[in-house]
Design an enzyme around this catalytic site. Structure first.
Site, PDB file in Angstrom:
ATOM      1  N   HIS A 153     -44.275  17.469 -43.125  1.00 11.62           N
ATOM      2  CA  HIS A 153     -45.024  16.494 -43.933  1.00 11.62           C
ATOM      3  C   HIS A 153     -46.423  16.987 -44.292  1.00 11.62           C
ATOM      4  O   HIS A 153     -46.817  16.987 -45.447  1.00 11.62           O
ATOM      5  CB  HIS A 153     -45.154  15.162 -43.196  1.00 11.62           C
ATOM      6  CG  HIS A 153     -43.853  14.598 -42.739  1.00 11.62           C
ATOM      7  ND1 HIS A 153     -42.725  14.668 -43.506  1.00 11.62           N
ATOM      8  CD2 HIS A 153     -43.507  13.955 -41.613  1.00 11.62           C
ATOM      9  CE1 HIS A 153     -41.732  14.080 -42.851  1.00 11.62           C
ATOM     10  NE2 HIS A 153     -42.184  13.640 -41.701  1.00 11.62           N
TER      11      HIS A 153
ATOM     12  N   GLU B 146     -49.984   7.736 -36.360  1.00 10.55           N
ATOM     13  CA  GLU B 146     -49.010   6.697 -36.049  1.00 10.55           C
ATOM     14  C   GLU B 146     -49.520   5.909 -34.863  1.00 10.55           C
ATOM     15  O   GLU B 146     -50.121   6.484 -33.952  1.00 10.55           O
ATOM     16  CB  GLU B 146     -47.656   7.331 -35.683  1.00 10.55           C
ATOM     17  CG  GLU B 146     -46.925   7.924 -36.865  1.00 10.55           C
ATOM     18  CD  GLU B 146     -45.667   8.640 -36.434  1.00 10.55           C
ATOM     19  OE1 GLU B 146     -44.583   8.101 -36.651  1.00 10.55           O
ATOM     20  OE2 GLU B 146     -45.783   9.730 -35.851  1.00 10.55           O
TER      21      GLU B 146
ATOM     22  N   ARG C 122     -16.804   9.449 -35.388  1.00 12.74           N
ATOM     23  CA  ARG C 122     -15.745   9.405 -34.387  1.00 12.74           C
ATOM     24  C   ARG C 122     -15.591   7.970 -33.901  1.00 12.74           C
ATOM     25  O   ARG C 122     -16.114   7.589 -32.848  1.00 12.74           O
ATOM     26  CB  ARG C 122     -16.078  10.341 -33.234  1.00 12.74           C
ATOM     27  CG  ARG C 122     -14.828  10.641 -32.404  1.00 12.74           C
ATOM     28  CD  ARG C 122     -14.999  11.874 -31.605  1.00 12.74           C
ATOM     29  NE  ARG C 122     -15.880  11.629 -30.475  1.00 12.74           N
ATOM     30  CZ  ARG C 122     -16.337  12.588 -29.694  1.00 12.74           C
ATOM     31  NH1 ARG C 122     -16.018  13.839 -29.934  1.00 12.74           N
ATOM     32  NH2 ARG C 122     -17.129  12.320 -28.689  1.00 12.74           N
TER      33      ARG C 122
END
Lengths: 324, 528
Positions: free
Chosen positions: B283, B259, B83
């Site tokens: 995962h 992480e 958009r």
């Protein structure tokens, strides 16, 4: 880096082991040994190529430079390094003087990585008969570079005569992007091809190999038509339904023109010798399509049925000169 | 089950569509000619939500990298839909900027210039019928002008809540219809694939009804990693590992995805999702399936997915969830020399949030091969380093002829598959310490991938986008796999509802409870 003057093969092996120890865990897992035969003037180009290829293939590089075969006293100088200007792998530079040059394998054999494939690469001046060079005899893969010879077209013919499965030439590597583009053009075909013409320098070994490859894959002969340019200029395909495809090399771009459709441009990136060497090292078995293309160029048949093993033929250039 | 069934094996391409007659007969293609790259058929890639983060950081750079490596077909169009009040040129400059910033390979203006001519943009919002009609007619026009032959892949880089409206639009304009488009039409969806079993089923039904099930590609970018694919080569191309790859020799398996980062700007998404739904469900369970699956009968998408599904369905949750399913939430702490805030202090996270940022669970697999072998899975944010690995720990030798003191430092033999970083394999085994004493100690033997030796291997997205265009579904989980995975996660989530997650300090390897969970079994976590 260790530099050894007037040394022996044993000392070089020890220096390599010491270099590995002191360098820490720099290399783990060698995929192959690359033996490069070169001349002093090519050192910079070869080093750059080897560094690029070593970044993709963990390997030990042995560079062999043979000087003054007629020098009265044989002598070996060596340089051993891990990491550095030869890329991330292990590198040994061997400079051989005098009659030692005819027995180069006595120095290189103990330096080969255990049980890993051996690739020999003649950067320039391919031996006329590879079996004359002991370095080519124990190699599983042999890479030549006829474009650097005095008469590349004749050299390519000689490569076919002397061919054994496991040989390839960098002029074949050069045309991989061309072959990929042609295969892609055939993917979109709606009818079989009627005729194909390669345009370019008929004496260029790459143009010959491309035409040879097309001839070996299609059931008609593909000629090289003379056009302005040093190498391959373009390829023209006509299909049975009279659709045509024109492909032209526009300096690192490939222009594909098909009537009734927007022209497409594909990148034809400039590849360095290192990139091409890396492509060669991806496959360590015989390249049958190359054998077939080479056969089609020269009219020789059964190239791939030959024995991949060569036996060393003693050849003394000094003697050959005397006889001549 | 699949279209591939019943076809002769020679032309079976797994779940992909049958190879077109012309391509099959291409005289220039030769299986022995491994230098020629796999180049997809002419096609368009239509990206919805092309202005989003994922598109800018991963998708557009991956397309540039593919072009740079010569892996895009000559007839290719990248079509953006969003958009914005944009022209083709505006989109092209955004795409160029994104590609230049994040591309893996060297920047080459020539390559981009070639691609730039094939970049199109269609403005519009997802509920705008006109915009979709324009999109459909644009695709039809491109078929002629750009030779894309009616082939198109639609990449839905949009929130799942938008899926229904976009898919309905595609159905209405018949854009998803293979037959009426005269080529193939595929759709690529990103995780999350739902947030529980019913929502996943609903989503699968919706996507599969608009497209056919075989044309749906669910991206799990971990499966695009070189090492993950190599896991199959390691297991099934070698004689060395498969004989010990079972409960007779394996003591336990630890799969870790850690992480070091926090949740970044994704608070809105993350706070309702949590670590288990975000990572464990997809995962980690996919890595588990690849580690534990039986040998596929052939290396095709269908055969591999069948084996993975069998494993996923055989997963058994621990009876005592209280002891063997741990979740945690990071508190403030120090990580890599910097002070980082607690999860509840992150921007836009409610102070009383009970969302987990760490999850660890012990799973069993009810098959003859794996009976009794615990699979420990863990994932977390703000752990000391970013690492993903699969560690197979072997049993200790049944008898040691050495005295007890000689082997004090000997642990389990381990085979570790490092997924990232330093993609490769480590083998850990006992070796004598040099000296006059007999002392055995663990040493490790490392293998780093040739490709990854110094250069990064192809980024996962590149590989996966290429596979979508080639129609190779080997690395994409199938709808049943997604549903089987939710059957594992749903009871966990149910059990955790209303519980306060255990606290752990940012920069440490998870909560104490996770260590206690392994200690209960007489084991410890491997430090990755």
């Amino acid at each position: 880096m260790t530099t050894l003057w007037d040394t022996t093969g044993t000392a070089v092996v020890q220096a390599l082991a010491a270099e590995r120890r002191s360098g820490g865990a720099v290399t783990s897992g060698l995929a192959l040994t690359l033996v490069v035969v070169l001349e002093e003037k090519d050192t910079a180009s070869v080093e750059a190529a080897v560094a690029t290829a070593a970044a993709k293939h963990p390997m030990r590089v042995i560079m062999v430079l043979r000087h003054h075969i007629d020098a009265p006293v044989p002598r070996l100088d060596a340089e051993v390094s891990i990491g550095g200007r030869h890329g991330p792998g292990e590198a040994v530079v061997l400079r051989m003087f005098g009659r030692l040059a005819l027995h180069a394998e006595s120095v290189t054999l103990p330096l080969l990585a255990p049980d890993a494939p051996v690739v020999a690469w003649w950067y320039s001046e391919t031996p006329t008969v590879i079996a004359h060079d002991p370095l080519g005899v124990f190699a599983d893969r042999r890479i030549t570079n006829v474009i650097r010879d005095a008469d590349p077209a004749e050299s390519l013919r000689q490569r076919a005569i002397d061919y054994a499965p496991g040989d390839t030439d960098l002029t074949w590597t050069v045309i991989t992007p061309w072959r990929a583009a042609l295969a892609a053009a055939f993917d979109t075909a709606t009818a079989p091809a009627k005729s194909v013409v390669v345009r370019g320098n008929p004496n260029d070994p790459s143009a010959q190999l491309l035409a040879g490859w097309l001839t070996s894959r299609l059931d008609f002969t593909v000629p090289v038509e003379k056009a302005e340019g040093k190498y391959i200029v373009g390829v023209e395909i006509t299909f049975a339904d009279d659709r045509t495809v024109q492909m032209t090399n526009e300096g690192y771009k490939l222009l594909m023109r098909r009537p009734g459709q927007v022209d497409t441009i594909q990148p034809f990136p400039q590849r360095t010798t290192g990139d091409m060497l890396a492509e060669e090292l991806r496959r360590l078995d015989a390249d049958q399509p190359y054998g077939e293309a080479l056969g089609a160029v020269t009219g020789l048949t059964g190239l791939n049925e030959r024995s991949p093993v060569r036996t060393h033929i003693w050849h003394d250039p000094a003697l050959a000169q005397q006889e001549a | 089950m699949s279209v591939a069934e019943g076809q002769s094996p020679a032309i079976s391409t797994g779940d992909g569509p049958p190879v077109s007659a012309a391509a099959r007969a291409n005289p220039l293609r030769d299986a022995r000619d491994r230098r020629l790259p796999r180049v997809p058929e002419p096609c368009a890639l239509v990206v919805f939500g092309v202005t989003g983060d994922l598109a800018r950081k991963k998708l557009l750079p991956a397309i540039y990298d593919l072009a740079n490596r010569g892996l895009l077909p000559a007839d290719f169009v990248l079509l953006g839909f969003a958009r914005r009040d944009w022209e083709d040129g505006d989109f092209e400059s955004l795409a160029k900027k994104a590609a230049k910033e994040h591309a893996r390979t060297n920047w080459n203006d020539e390559v981009w210039d070639r691609l730039a001519g094939d970049v199109k943009f269609v403005p519009g919002s997802f509920d705008d019928d006109d915009a979709f009609d324009t999109l459909a007619s644009t695709l039809d026009e491109l078929r002629q002008s750009h030779g894309i032959k009616g082939n198109a892949a639609f990449y839905l880089s949009i929130p799942p809540s938008m899926f229904p409206v976009v898919l309905k639009q595609m159905e209405r304009t018949k854009m998803a219809d293979n037959a009426s488009s005269g080529g193939w039409r595929r759709v690529v969806v990103e995780k999350p694939f739902g947030h529980d079993l019913p929502s996943a089923q609903q989503l699968n039904d919706l996507v599969d009804s608009v497209f056919t099930a075989d044309d749906v590609f669910r991206i799990d970018h971990y499966l695009g990693k070189e090492t993950v694919q190599n896991l199959m080569a390691l297991r099934f191309a070698n004689q060395l590992f498969e004989p010990v790859w079972n409960a007779n020799y394996v003591d336990s398996v630890q799969i870790t995805m850690a992480e070091d980062v926090g949740i970044g700007g994704r608070a809105g998404f993350y706070d309702v999702t949590g670590a288990a739904r975000d990572v464990l469900q997809n995962h980690l369970l996919q890595l588990l399936a690849l580690t534990a699956m039986e040998e596929p009968v052939e290396f095709t998408a269908d055969a591999i997915r069948t084996e993975k599904l069998k494993v996923l369905r055989a997963i058994r949750l621990p009876v005592d969830l209280g002891s063997y399913a741990v979740r945690g939430q990071y508190q403030q702490g120090w990580l890599a020399g910097e002070r980082v805030p607690a999860y509840t202090d992150e921007k836009d996270v409610p102070a009383e949030s009970r969302t987990e940022t760490y999850a660890a669970v012990r799973l069993g697999i009810d098959t003859r091969r794996w009976a009794g072998v615990p699979f420990y899975l863990r994932t977390g944010k703000r752990l000391p380093r970013r690492v993903t690995e699969i560690a197979v720990l072997f049993k200790k030798a049944p008898h040691l002829p050495f005295s007890h003191t000689d082997t004090e430092e000997l642990g389990h033999n381990q085979l570790v598959i490092r997924v990232q970083p330093d993609e490769g394999v480590t083998l850990k085994f006992g070796s004598k310490v040099p000296g006059s004493m007999m002392e055995v100690r663990d040493v490790s033997m490392d293998f780093l991938y040739g490709e990854a030796f110094t250069e990064s291997s192809p980024e996962a997205y590149e590989r996966l986008i290429l596979d979508v265009m080639l129609g190779d579904a080997t690395l994409f989980p199938r709808n049943e796999e997604v549903e089987a995975s939710w059957r594992v996660i749903d009871p966990l989530e149910e059990f955790w509802t209303g519980q306060q997650p255990a606290a752990y300090r940012a920069g440490e390897w998870g909560p104490k409870a996770a260590d206690e969970m392994l200690a209960r079994d007489g084991r410890t976590w491997r430090r990755p």
